[in-house]
Scaffold this active site. Structure first.
Site, PDB file in Angstrom:
ATOM      1  N   HIS A 299      36.605  47.124  40.296  1.00 59.94           N
ATOM      2  CA  HIS A 299      37.872  46.397  40.398  1.00 59.94           C
ATOM      3  C   HIS A 299      37.666  44.984  40.926  1.00 59.94           C
ATOM      4  O   HIS A 299      38.200  44.007  40.366  1.00 59.94           O
ATOM      5  CB  HIS A 299      38.835  47.166  41.298  1.00 59.94           C
ATOM      6  CG  HIS A 299      40.242  46.665  41.247  1.00 59.94           C
ATOM      7  ND1 HIS A 299      40.711  45.693  42.086  1.00 59.94           N
ATOM      8  CD2 HIS A 299      41.293  47.001  40.439  1.00 59.94           C
ATOM      9  CE1 HIS A 299      41.988  45.451  41.818  1.00 59.94           C
ATOM     10  NE2 HIS A 299      42.364  46.233  40.822  1.00 59.94           N
TER      11      HIS A 299
ATOM     12  N   SER B 298      47.348  43.353  39.628  1.00 61.80           N
ATOM     13  CA  SER B 298      46.049  42.907  40.136  1.00 61.80           C
ATOM     14  C   SER B 298      45.594  41.681  39.363  1.00 61.80           C
ATOM     15  O   SER B 298      45.195  40.661  39.933  1.00 61.80           O
ATOM     16  CB  SER B 298      44.996  44.008  39.958  1.00 61.80           C
ATOM     17  OG  SER B 298      44.970  44.901  41.013  1.00 61.80           O
TER      18      SER B 298
END
Length: 383
Positions: free
Chosen positions: A85, A242
């Site tokens: 991530h 995100s």
């Protein structure tokens, strides 16, 4: 041949002919190439508080500084990433598109990786607070937080945000992906809370929204870097706020590079004042002040502001000193760990779906898929 079967045959061939950079539709949508003629983010350090950043990725070569780790990552320098991530966020911000690979918004910026997840890829509020303070003390001009907690903010997190604001740092955070209210730390005054939009520039249906929303940015099918240990191609495609948060952090880096003497409060003001309204005039819950506008933020000229426009005005008093930033924040009672429902904001659907729990208790884990990679996209041997 019927239309749908024909598309099923042709579409993969068309995608395979595209480089990774060509699949980054958000670059054209936001006119990033024109913005990069004005600034590439050189000299700006962007802290990425996440799962770490794979410093060996070819598209991040020379972009990743030694950072640090907290929690179970303590003792590391943040330059490894078993989850992927953080590497994805770093790529959206500063990838340098080697051999047709991913191109970041600010490819001249440097990434300061802060690994804040434990061995189960989970975060904790106080660890994020520590991470913000560390980034503030180690040269960060922008802090990206593509993570969030659906529980109330804690005093330690609020104080850490205030500390960073006092250090003249632009803070950017994802609103979240549950279709609910804006999460912490995005809902703390002074932080740029970024919601997501789709390819049509409409609000992304899964984005968290509310009165704390400040800006919007693309959050669907965002192609970016990934560790080869996660995807052998070295790339991932994701949906989520995100990605939207990382895009805005990249734009903030462009502005700070072009105007190195501009205080953070004026950078925030420029991002807000130049945003492209997506709904009724003015601020709204779904997209805030509107879509982030890189060229507008880089070229517009505004008089200096007295304070970060996302902070409440201090209450005048003839008997008491002006309240500190921390005192101006609406602090909620400390939440017990069992009551915390945090999440990491990046999510996606499709093949190679990865669902799981992050942070101290149940949370939405980043779900990603691997984009089509043509032979000319094959990355060079990692350095």
């Amino acid at each position: 041949m019927p239309l749908l079967p024909a598309l099923a045959v042709v579409l993969p061939l068309l995608l395979a002919a595209q480089t990774i950079e060509e699949q980054e539709w958000h670059l054209d949508a936001l006119d990033v190439y024109s913005a990069q003629d004005q600034s590439r983010g050189d000299g700006v350090i962007v802290a990425v508080i996440d799962s770490g950043v794979d410093a060996t990725h070819p598209d991040l070569a020379g972009r990743v500084l030694p950072g640090t780790g907290f929690g179970s990552s303590k003792g590391t320098d943040g330059t490894t990433d078993v989850d992927g991530h953080g590497t994805g966020m770093a790529g959206i911000i500063a990838a340098n598109s080697r051999n047709g690979g991913a191109l970041g918004i600010a490819p001249g910026a440097k990434i300061l990786p802060i690994a804040s997840a434990d061995e189960k890829e989970q975060f904790a509020l106080d660890v994020v607070a520590e991470s913000i303070r560390w980034a503030s003390d180690h040269g960060a001009k922008v802090i990206n937080m593509s993570l969030g907690f659906s529980s109330s903010m804690t005093p330690s997190l609020v104080k850490a945000v205030n500390y960073a604001i006092e250090k003249d740092i632009v803070l950017v955070a994802a609103t979240g992906n549950e279709g609910k209210e804006v999460s912490a730390p995005a809902n703390i005054a002074g932080v740029i809370a970024v919601a997501g939009t789709n390819r049509e520039g409409k609000p992304w249906k899964s984005s968290n929204v509310g009165t704390d929303t400040v800006l919007a940015a693309p959050a669907v099918s965002i192609v970016t870097t990934a560790p080869e240990s996660v995807y052998s191609s070295g790339y991932a495609e994701m949906d989520g706020t995100s990605a939207a948060s990382a895009i805005v952090s990249g734009v903030a880096a462009l502005v700070r590079a072009k105007h190195p003497q501009m205080p953070a409060k004026d950078v925030v003001n420029a991002l807000i004042k130049t945003a492209q309204d997506l709904a009724d005039p003015g601020r709204d819950e779904a997209t805030g002040f509107g879509m982030v506008n890189p060229m507008g933020a880089l070229t517009a000229q505004f008089p200096p502001v007295a304070r970060n426009p996302l902070l409440p005005e201090p209450k005048p008093s003839t008997t008491q000193p002006t309240p500190t930033l921390a005192a101006q924040q609406p602090v909620q009672p400390v939440v017990e760990m069992k009551d915390r429902l945090p999440f990491v904001a990046g999510v996606a659907g499709g093949t190679a779906l990865m669902t799981g729990l992050l942070i101290a208790l149940p949370a939405i884990r980043s779900r990603r898929r691997e984009p089509v990679v043509s032979a000319r996209d094959t990355p060079p041997t990692p350095w």
